[in-house]
Design a protein around this motif. Structure first.
Motif, mmCIF file in Angstrom:
data_model
loop_
_atom_site.group_PDB
_atom_site.id
_atom_site.type_symbol
_atom_site.label_atom_id
_atom_site.label_comp_id
_atom_site.label_asym_id
_atom_site.label_seq_id
_atom_site.Cartn_x
_atom_site.Cartn_y
_atom_site.Cartn_z
ATOM 1 N N GLN A 196 0.831 -1.198 0.000
ATOM 2 C CA GLN A 196 0.000 0.000 0.000
ATOM 3 C C GLN A 196 0.869 1.252 0.000
ATOM 4 O O GLN A 196 0.541 2.243 -0.662
ATOM 5 C CB GLN A 196 -0.947 -0.001 1.192
ATOM 6 C CG GLN A 196 -2.038 -1.038 1.073
ATOM 7 C CD GLN A 196 -2.926 -1.100 2.285
ATOM 8 O OE1 GLN A 196 -2.505 -0.807 3.400
ATOM 9 N NE2 GLN A 196 -4.182 -1.505 2.078
ATOM 10 N N VAL A 197 1.974 1.211 0.710
ATOM 11 C CA VAL A 197 2.904 2.353 0.742
ATOM 12 C C VAL A 197 3.496 2.574 -0.641
ATOM 13 O O VAL A 197 3.581 3.725 -1.109
ATOM 14 C CB VAL A 197 4.008 2.134 1.796
ATOM 15 C CG1 VAL A 197 5.079 3.211 1.697
ATOM 16 C CG2 VAL A 197 3.409 2.102 3.194
ATOM 17 N N ASP A 198 3.903 1.499 -1.310
ATOM 18 C CA ASP A 198 4.447 1.621 -2.672
ATOM 19 C C ASP A 198 3.439 2.296 -3.594
ATOM 20 O O ASP A 198 3.770 3.235 -4.314
ATOM 21 C CB ASP A 198 4.790 0.247 -3.262
ATOM 22 C CG ASP A 198 5.925 -0.467 -2.569
ATOM 23 O OD1 ASP A 198 6.782 0.199 -1.964
ATOM 24 O OD2 ASP A 198 5.939 -1.721 -2.631
ATOM 25 N N LEU A 199 2.204 1.793 -3.574
ATOM 26 C CA LEU A 199 1.180 2.338 -4.459
ATOM 27 C C LEU A 199 0.900 3.798 -4.137
ATOM 28 O O LEU A 199 0.770 4.626 -5.044
ATOM 29 C CB LEU A 199 -0.101 1.507 -4.364
ATOM 30 C CG LEU A 199 -1.252 1.933 -5.266
ATOM 31 C CD1 LEU A 199 -0.835 2.001 -6.730
ATOM 32 C CD2 LEU A 199 -2.437 0.992 -5.091
ATOM 33 N N ALA A 200 0.831 4.129 -2.873
ATOM 34 C CA ALA A 200 0.606 5.516 -2.472
ATOM 35 C C ALA A 200 1.723 6.417 -2.993
ATOM 36 O O ALA A 200 1.455 7.504 -3.514
ATOM 37 C CB ALA A 200 0.503 5.618 -0.957
ATOM 38 N N ASN A 201 2.949 5.958 -2.889
ATOM 39 C CA ASN A 201 4.074 6.758 -3.375
ATOM 40 C C ASN A 201 4.031 6.928 -4.884
ATOM 41 O O ASN A 201 4.205 8.034 -5.401
ATOM 42 C CB ASN A 201 5.405 6.128 -2.959
ATOM 43 C CG ASN A 201 5.683 6.272 -1.488
ATOM 44 O OD1 ASN A 201 5.195 7.200 -0.821
ATOM 45 N ND2 ASN A 201 6.461 5.358 -0.941
ATOM 46 N N PHE A 202 3.779 5.848 -5.612
ATOM 47 C CA PHE A 202 3.720 5.926 -7.073
ATOM 48 C C PHE A 202 2.578 6.826 -7.543
ATOM 49 O O PHE A 202 2.716 7.564 -8.512
ATOM 50 C CB PHE A 202 3.566 4.540 -7.700
ATOM 51 C CG PHE A 202 4.770 3.662 -7.576
ATOM 52 C CD1 PHE A 202 6.042 4.127 -7.881
ATOM 53 C CD2 PHE A 202 4.644 2.346 -7.158
ATOM 54 C CE1 PHE A 202 7.154 3.310 -7.780
ATOM 55 C CE2 PHE A 202 5.754 1.514 -7.054
ATOM 56 C CZ PHE A 202 7.007 2.006 -7.356
ATOM 57 N N ALA A 203 1.436 6.749 -6.860
ATOM 58 C CA ALA A 203 0.251 7.505 -7.272
ATOM 59 C C ALA A 203 0.207 8.898 -6.646
ATOM 60 O O ALA A 203 -0.734 9.643 -6.901
ATOM 61 C CB ALA A 203 -1.008 6.730 -6.891
ATOM 62 N N GLN A 204 1.190 9.206 -5.846
ATOM 63 C CA GLN A 204 1.282 10.506 -5.181
ATOM 64 C C GLN A 204 0.051 10.792 -4.325
ATOM 65 O O GLN A 204 -0.561 11.863 -4.398
ATOM 66 C CB GLN A 204 1.534 11.620 -6.187
ATOM 67 C CG GLN A 204 2.841 11.448 -6.928
ATOM 68 C CD GLN A 204 3.088 12.528 -7.957
ATOM 69 O OE1 GLN A 204 2.175 13.214 -8.406
ATOM 70 N NE2 GLN A 204 4.346 12.683 -8.334
ATOM 71 N N THR A 205 -0.322 9.788 -3.539
ATOM 72 C CA THR A 205 -1.403 9.922 -2.570
ATOM 73 C C THR A 205 -0.847 9.492 -1.218
ATOM 74 O O THR A 205 0.291 9.032 -1.127
ATOM 75 C CB THR A 205 -2.610 9.023 -2.909
ATOM 76 O OG1 THR A 205 -2.231 7.650 -2.737
ATOM 77 C CG2 THR A 205 -3.111 9.248 -4.315
ATOM 78 N N GLY A 206 -1.643 9.586 -0.202
ATOM 79 C CA GLY A 206 -1.233 9.088 1.097
ATOM 80 C C GLY A 206 -1.592 7.625 1.249
ATOM 81 O O GLY A 206 -2.500 7.117 0.570
ATOM 82 N N GLN A 207 -0.888 6.942 2.148
ATOM 83 C CA GLN A 207 -1.205 5.540 2.409
ATOM 84 C C GLN A 207 -2.638 5.409 2.927
ATOM 85 O O GLN A 207 -3.334 4.455 2.587
ATOM 86 C CB GLN A 207 -0.233 4.933 3.414
ATOM 87 C CG GLN A 207 -0.540 3.475 3.709
ATOM 88 C CD GLN A 207 0.315 2.880 4.799
ATOM 89 O OE1 GLN A 207 1.127 3.565 5.418
ATOM 90 N NE2 GLN A 207 0.135 1.605 5.058
ATOM 91 N N ARG A 208 -3.067 6.364 3.735
ATOM 92 C CA ARG A 208 -4.428 6.308 4.276
ATOM 93 C C ARG A 208 -5.453 6.277 3.133
ATOM 94 O O ARG A 208 -6.456 5.574 3.210
ATOM 95 C CB ARG A 208 -4.685 7.498 5.186
ATOM 96 C CG ARG A 208 -6.070 7.509 5.771
ATOM 97 C CD ARG A 208 -6.257 8.653 6.724
ATOM 98 N NE ARG A 208 -7.629 8.698 7.186
ATOM 99 C CZ ARG A 208 -8.062 9.505 8.107
ATOM 100 N NH1 ARG A 208 -7.250 10.359 8.690
ATOM 101 N NH2 ARG A 208 -9.319 9.489 8.459
ATOM 102 N N PHE A 209 -5.199 7.039 2.068
ATOM 103 C CA PHE A 209 -6.116 7.027 0.932
ATOM 104 C C PHE A 209 -6.207 5.629 0.336
ATOM 105 O O PHE A 209 -7.307 5.140 0.025
ATOM 106 C CB PHE A 209 -5.691 8.031 -0.148
ATOM 107 C CG PHE A 209 -6.581 7.970 -1.349
ATOM 108 C CD1 PHE A 209 -7.805 8.606 -1.348
ATOM 109 C CD2 PHE A 209 -6.215 7.235 -2.470
ATOM 110 C CE1 PHE A 209 -8.652 8.527 -2.443
ATOM 111 C CE2 PHE A 209 -7.058 7.151 -3.571
ATOM 112 C CZ PHE A 209 -8.273 7.795 -3.560
#
Length: 79
Positions: free
Chosen positions: A33-46
């Motif tokens: 989830q952290v990887d995806l949040a970073n790639f998508a430029q969102t927060g992990q909470r999102f």
């Protein structure tokens, strides 16, 4: 968009359906989830809330996540 290259991967009828699809695609790609949040430029909470099927997530961020996962959001008329 070339319709010859479109492969349907599922029907989305609810926020929970979308969340499940995002989770499955993320896991198939071996991302956290952290990887995806970073790639998508969102927060992990999102990402957590999206995968949990929260009905009030921001559409612009959903589209960012789907883009990173290699998915286009399409609309189809019911027949």
């Amino acid at each position: 968009m070339d319709s010859a290259k479109i492969t349907p991967i599922g029907k989305i009828s609810s926020p929970a359906d979308l969340g499940q699809l995002v989770r499955e695609l993320r896991q198939k790609q071996g991302a956290t989830q952290v990887d995806l949040a970073n790639f998508a430029q969102t927060g992990q909470r999102f990402i957590v809330e999206l995968e949990a099927g929260k009905p009030t997530v921001r559409l612009d961020k959903v589209l960012q996540v789907l883009n990173i996962l290699g998915v286009d959001l399409l609309a189809a008329r019911r027949t």
